[in-house]
Write a protein that holds these residues in place. Structure first.
Motif, PDB file in Angstrom:
ATOM      1  N   SER A  97      49.502  27.310  44.259  1.00 49.59           N
ATOM      2  CA  SER A  97      48.257  28.040  44.526  1.00 49.59           C
ATOM      3  C   SER A  97      48.593  29.507  44.743  1.00 49.59           C
ATOM      4  N   PRO A  98      48.802  30.274  43.663  1.00 51.02           N
ATOM      5  CA  PRO A  98      49.210  31.677  43.835  1.00 51.02           C
ATOM      6  C   PRO A  98      48.139  32.502  44.534  1.00 51.02           C
ATOM      7  N   CYS A  99      48.600  33.500  45.222  1.00 49.55           N
ATOM      8  CA  CYS A  99      47.708  34.409  45.934  1.00 49.55           C
ATOM      9  C   CYS A  99      46.835  35.155  44.917  1.00 49.55           C
ATOM     10  N   PRO A 100      45.552  35.270  45.162  1.00 49.15           N
ATOM     11  CA  PRO A 100      44.679  35.984  44.228  1.00 49.15           C
ATOM     12  C   PRO A 100      44.926  37.497  44.199  1.00 49.15           C
ATOM     13  N   LEU A 101      45.649  38.003  45.171  1.00 47.90           N
ATOM     14  CA  LEU A 101      45.926  39.444  45.245  1.00 47.90           C
ATOM     15  C   LEU A 101      47.257  39.825  44.608  1.00 47.90           C
ATOM     16  N   ALA A 103      48.512  40.446  41.745  1.00 46.69           N
ATOM     17  CA  ALA A 103      48.610  41.487  40.712  1.00 46.69           C
ATOM     18  C   ALA A 103      48.676  42.900  41.300  1.00 46.69           C
ATOM     19  N   ALA A 104      47.986  43.135  42.421  1.00 48.44           N
ATOM     20  CA  ALA A 104      47.932  44.484  42.973  1.00 48.44           C
ATOM     21  C   ALA A 104      48.507  44.586  44.392  1.00 48.44           C
TER      22      ALA A 104
END
Length: 149
Positions: A97-101, A103-104
């Motif tokens: 369940s990768p963190c949605p943040l 990418a940034a």
């Protein structure tokens, strides 16, 4: 950062061996386990890793025991912790369940930098540095028979 019990037992083992050397005492896995309030099995696993790393030499038999090597005396605490802990991230950003943040996010880099600063500080010390001052009591006192008192 929280170190694992495995790393804790590894470091305690090296410190006990270093402090016991000056008193010419036989130290065994059983002695360390009793003093660290850990199972002999867990201590044996830490000792096996330390042996693989060349930090200790284990002698079997009735007169056996653990002996700290020159490498064990002089290895930096930072290097030891890196080897015992493995190169894990401080925080897991990916996975199932990768963190949605991700990418940034800059947190991962900041935590990685902090981890390296932690290790750099530990690199300043060796096992001998931690046990050289005879005025400091070692947590365990080991009798000449290898028992705790």
């Amino acid at each position: 950062m929280h170190l694992t019990r495995f790393t804790d037992l590894g470091l305690r083992t090296l410190m006990l061996l270093s402090s016991g050397e000056s008193e010419d005492r036989r130290i065994t896995t059983r002695t360390i386990a009793a003093g660290a309030n850990a199972s002999e099995h867990h201590v044996a696993k830490a000792v096996a890793k330390l042996s693989d790393l060349g930090m200790v030499h284990a002698r079997r038999g009735r007169v056996g025991g653990l002996v700290l090597t020159a490498a064990g005396r002089n290895a930096s605490i930072g290097w030891l912790v890196r080897e015992l802990e493995g190169d894990r991230e401080v925080i897991e950003c990916g996975g199932e369940s990768p963190c949605p943040l991700i990418a940034a996010c800059r947190l991962r880099r900041v935590l990685a930098d902090a981890k390296e600063a932690f290790y750099r500080e530990l690199d300043r010390y060796t096992v001998t540095d931690l046990t050289a001052d005879s005025r400091l009591p070692i947590v365990l006192q080991i009798t000449t028979e290898g028992n705790l008192r």
